[in-house]
Design a protein around this motif. Structure first.
Motif, PDB file in Angstrom:
ATOM      1  N   ALA A 126     -36.422 -40.817 -50.287  1.00 20.83           N
ATOM      2  CA  ALA A 126     -35.516 -40.547 -49.818  1.00 20.83           C
ATOM      3  C   ALA A 126     -35.007 -39.138 -49.861  1.00 20.83           C
ATOM      4  O   ALA A 126     -34.200 -38.350 -49.318  1.00 20.83           O
ATOM      5  N   GLY A 127     -35.751 -38.526 -50.805  1.00 26.83           N
ATOM      6  CA  GLY A 127     -35.490 -36.954 -50.995  1.00 26.83           C
ATOM      7  C   GLY A 127     -35.904 -35.983 -49.544  1.00 26.83           C
ATOM      8  O   GLY A 127     -36.954 -36.281 -49.087  1.00 26.83           O
ATOM      9  N   VAL A 128     -34.836 -35.099 -49.224  1.00 22.51           N
ATOM     10  CA  VAL A 128     -35.274 -34.298 -48.217  1.00 22.51           C
ATOM     11  C   VAL A 128     -36.457 -33.759 -48.041  1.00 22.51           C
ATOM     12  O   VAL A 128     -37.279 -33.515 -47.375  1.00 22.51           O
ATOM     13  N   GLN A 129     -36.620 -32.927 -49.501  1.00 24.44           N
ATOM     14  CA  GLN A 129     -37.671 -32.363 -49.827  1.00 24.44           C
ATOM     15  C   GLN A 129     -38.532 -32.990 -51.112  1.00 24.44           C
ATOM     16  O   GLN A 129     -37.587 -33.471 -52.007  1.00 24.44           O
ATOM     17  N   ARG A 130     -39.652 -33.314 -51.072  1.00 23.02           N
ATOM     18  CA  ARG A 130     -40.123 -34.002 -52.294  1.00 23.02           C
ATOM     19  C   ARG A 130     -41.548 -33.503 -52.834  1.00 23.02           C
ATOM     20  O   ARG A 130     -42.629 -33.088 -51.933  1.00 23.02           O
TER      21      ARG A 130
END
Length: 210
Positions: A126-130
């Motif tokens: 779910a992280g925008v940037q992972r």
């Protein structure tokens, strides 16, 4: 949607033991923390900068309320740093937390020697940037219901698969990716097992965004 326990206590114990052994080594990714100025919401610990959160533990029924309370009190959170997150015992709650995480434009990161699996992977996605540190492990497997059925027991067009696929779409992935990744996970290992994703698989599914 039924609540599905997607991680077994046996593998929870294995992951905790593995994590203990790994994190006993020095890590450049884990900086010293001033715990006197942190705020803890069960598995979430807000760091002194109030923009970073350390996450360790199983996602459970109370996690949505904890996450909500955390964001209300600390609205500037930008990144969740995941240490050992072995899964979820309440998938519906996990999906709601993931959607809220994405809606708040929060990034996710796996700390050095971090281990995420099952529902922990769903939340990480779910992280925008992972991003991730060194020596990380990402584990996936099938789910099972209370009647002894596994995900792979249902036809590919069964409605039983839709909640998981819809979740990926709800956090920003297209339909093709959502179906491909979901069916990859349920075929990778049975519910009582675990498959640690290879570097090729992590790259194929763009689990890490950069």
């Amino acid at each position: 949607m039924k609540t599905i326990n997607r991680f077994t206590s046996k593998f929870f114990a294995i992951i905790l033991l593995t994590s203990f052994l790994l994190t006993s080594c020095n890590s450049d990714d884990d900086t010293s923390q001033d715990f006197s100025s942190t705020f803890t919401f069960d598995i979430f610990t807000v760091q002194p900068d109030e923009q970073t959160v350390i996450m360790n533990g199983e996602i459970k029924s109370r996690t949505l309320q904890d996450f909500t309370n955390m964001l209300q009190g600390h609205p500037n959170i930008q990144r969740i740093n995941m240490g050992t997150v072995p899964g979820s015992n309440d998938d519906e709650i996990n999906f709601q937390v993931g959607i809220m995480l994405r809606q708040n434009n929060i990034n996710t990161h796996i700390l050095d020697n971090g281990i995420i699996a099952s529902g922990g992977v769903d939340l990480f996605l779910a992280g925008v940037q992972r991003t991730r540190g060194e020596n990380t492990m990402i584990g996936v497997h099938s789910w099972s219901d209370g009647d002894g059925n596994q995900a792979t027991d249902f036809p590919v067009d069964s409605a039983e698969h839709l909640p998981n696929i819809q979740y990926y779409e709800n956090i920003g992935y297209n339909s093709q990716w959502s179906r491909a990744f979901y069916f990859f996970t349920i075929n990778a290992a049975p519910a009582e097992g675990i498959h640690w994703m290879t570097e090729e698989e992590i790259t194929q599914f763009e689990v890490i965004s950069q």
